[in-house]
Design an enzyme around this catalytic site. Structure first.
Site, mmCIF file in Angstrom:
data_model
loop_
_atom_site.group_PDB
_atom_site.id
_atom_site.type_symbol
_atom_site.label_atom_id
_atom_site.label_comp_id
_atom_site.label_asym_id
_atom_site.label_seq_id
_atom_site.Cartn_x
_atom_site.Cartn_y
_atom_site.Cartn_z
ATOM 1 N N HIS A 13 3.148 3.246 -8.957
ATOM 2 C CA HIS A 13 2.988 1.805 -9.201
ATOM 3 C C HIS A 13 4.261 1.220 -9.828
ATOM 4 C CE1 HIS A 13 -1.036 1.975 -7.799
ATOM 5 N NE2 HIS A 13 -1.511 2.666 -8.819
ATOM 6 N N LEU B 231 11.747 -20.224 -4.093
ATOM 7 C CA LEU B 231 10.700 -19.342 -3.553
ATOM 8 C C LEU B 231 9.467 -19.486 -4.434
ATOM 9 C CD1 LEU B 231 9.968 -16.752 -1.701
ATOM 10 C CD2 LEU B 231 10.566 -15.418 -3.718
ATOM 11 N N GLY C 202 0.312 5.306 -4.422
ATOM 12 C CA GLY C 202 -0.283 6.589 -4.826
ATOM 13 C C GLY C 202 0.291 7.731 -4.002
ATOM 14 N N ASP D 233 0.842 -1.193 0.000
ATOM 15 C CA ASP D 233 0.000 0.000 0.000
ATOM 16 C C ASP D 233 0.878 1.245 0.000
ATOM 17 O OD1 ASP D 233 -2.319 1.432 0.019
ATOM 18 O OD2 ASP D 233 -3.088 0.590 1.878
ATOM 19 N N GLY D 234 0.377 2.297 -0.606
ATOM 20 C CA GLY D 234 1.069 3.590 -0.543
ATOM 21 C C GLY D 234 1.738 4.029 -1.827
ATOM 22 N N ARG E 114 -5.743 -2.878 7.829
ATOM 23 C CA ARG E 114 -6.916 -3.641 7.379
ATOM 24 C C ARG E 114 -6.446 -4.847 6.606
ATOM 25 N NH1 ARG E 114 -8.134 1.598 5.792
ATOM 26 N NH2 ARG E 114 -7.224 1.273 3.736
ATOM 27 N N LEU E 115 -7.355 -5.820 6.477
ATOM 28 C CA LEU E 115 -7.030 -7.007 5.666
ATOM 29 C C LEU E 115 -7.514 -6.860 4.226
ATOM 30 C CD1 LEU E 115 -7.447 -10.321 7.650
ATOM 31 C CD2 LEU E 115 -5.503 -9.567 6.299
HETATM 32 C C1 FPP Z 1 -1.836 0.140 -3.296
HETATM 33 O O1 FPP Z 1 -1.347 1.437 -3.345
HETATM 34 C C2 FPP Z 1 -1.246 -0.605 -4.364
HETATM 35 C C3 FPP Z 1 -1.942 -1.223 -5.344
HETATM 36 C C4 FPP Z 1 -3.417 -1.207 -5.412
HETATM 37 C C5 FPP Z 1 -1.269 -1.901 -6.421
HETATM 38 C C6 FPP Z 1 -0.053 -2.638 -6.029
HETATM 39 C C7 FPP Z 1 0.567 -3.104 -7.252
HETATM 40 C C8 FPP Z 1 1.880 -3.090 -7.525
HETATM 41 C C9 FPP Z 1 2.926 -2.685 -6.592
HETATM 42 C C10 FPP Z 1 2.298 -3.591 -8.813
HETATM 43 C C11 FPP Z 1 2.237 -5.084 -8.749
HETATM 44 C C12 FPP Z 1 3.174 -5.667 -9.620
HETATM 45 C C13 FPP Z 1 3.682 -6.896 -9.467
HETATM 46 C C14 FPP Z 1 4.699 -7.285 -10.389
HETATM 47 C C15 FPP Z 1 3.244 -7.855 -8.445
HETATM 48 P P1 FPP Z 1 -2.361 2.612 -3.605
HETATM 49 O O2 FPP Z 1 -2.302 2.964 -5.034
HETATM 50 O O3 FPP Z 1 -3.710 2.261 -3.091
HETATM 51 O O4 FPP Z 1 -1.704 3.707 -2.745
HETATM 52 P P2 FPP Z 1 -2.433 4.908 -1.986
HETATM 53 O O5 FPP Z 1 -3.276 4.278 -0.912
HETATM 54 O O6 FPP Z 1 -1.278 5.690 -1.446
HETATM 55 O O7 FPP Z 1 -3.232 5.661 -3.007
#
Ligand code: FPP
Length: 226
Positions: A29, A123, A15, A12-13, A175-176
């Site tokens: 991302h 892994l 954004g 998370d985070g 949160r989950l």
């Molecule tokens: C949450 O951050 C993150 C996501 C919803 C996407 C996570 C995806 C990746 C890191 C890319 C995955 C790629 C691979 C190869 C597994 P958010 O956008 O909700 O952040 P915020 O809460 O700060 O807005």
């Protein structure tokens, strides 16, 4: 030290990381994918046998179409670029979640990566995409109804996933969010304020250290986490 620690990460985070730099969310991302790469590299060295990362929940379809497209493209690019590297490192790639709503090219990339790495044992990298634990439980219940077997083992079999030892969630959220609900029954949780793109192998190591110092009793009276 067991080499089969199963760690789940709710990333998370991304954004907020981008916003803090006045960058588009897509940059967050992309940075998040770089962190995934680092974790895959380091996890086996820290005794992790399986790493499940929450890349896209079924509720994430509610995000703007441009962001959804970015995330899907990043996943496909990751597979196209990293499968070879994963093979060399002995990393088995698996996906959990629905596939019927994903683009055909992405599904093809997923199937290729899973097939090519299926013998790898250093892994297991399990990527949750279009994943909802509630939906997975409903599907599993349906399969159990088909077989007429209703017990814990049958549920485990129908889900096709393992229990998580440790769940880490970044960016201060606690949160989950519909992540592996059954599999988290006895997990230890570590929450960090670090945003996912800033999360380092040393943070993973620290989380595992916290886990190892927890006392896991599974309802009984015993022992330290191992
Ligand atoms: C949450 O951050 C993150 C996501 C919803 C996407 C996570 C995806 C990746 C890191 C890319 C995955 C790629 C691979 C190869 C597994 P958010 O956008 O909700 O952040 P915020 O809460 O700060 O807005």
């Amino acid at each position: 030290m067991t080499s089969t620690l199963h760690v789940g990460i709710i990333m998370d985070g991304n954004g907020r990381w981008a916003e803090g730099r006045r960058l588009p969310r897509s940059a967050g991302h992309r940075a998040g994918v770089r962190t995934v790469r680092k974790m895959v590299e380091y996890a086996p060295k820290l005794g992790v046998g399986a790493l499940t990362v929450y890349a896209f929940s079924s509720d994430n379809w509610r995000r703007p179409p441009t962001e959804v497209r970015t995330l899907m493209r990043l996943l496909e690019t990751y597979l196209n670029h990293e499968t070879e590297h994963c093979l060399k490192q002995g990393v088995r790639i698996q996906f959990i979640g629905r596939r019927d709503r994903l683009a055909r090219m992405l599904v093809a990339a997923i199937e290729t990566a899973e097939e090519r790495t299926k013998h790898c044992r250093a892994l297991t990298l399990r990527i949750a995409v279009d994943y909802s634990s509630r939906d997975a439980l409903v599907d599993a219940a349906r399969a159990m109804a088909g077989s007429g077997r209703f017990d814990r083992e049958s549920m485990k079999e129908a889900l096709g996933t393992e229990d998580l030892d440790l769940v880490i969630r970044t960016a201060g959220e606690k949160r989950l969010s519909d992540f592996l609900l059954w599999e988290c029954a006895y997990s230890e949780f570590v929450f960090t304020d670090k945003l996912w793109p800033d999360f380092q192998p040393s943070d993973l190591e620290a989380a595992i250290e916290i886990f190892r110092n927890r006392t896991r009793k599974f309802g009984g009276l015993v022992s330290k986490a191992s």
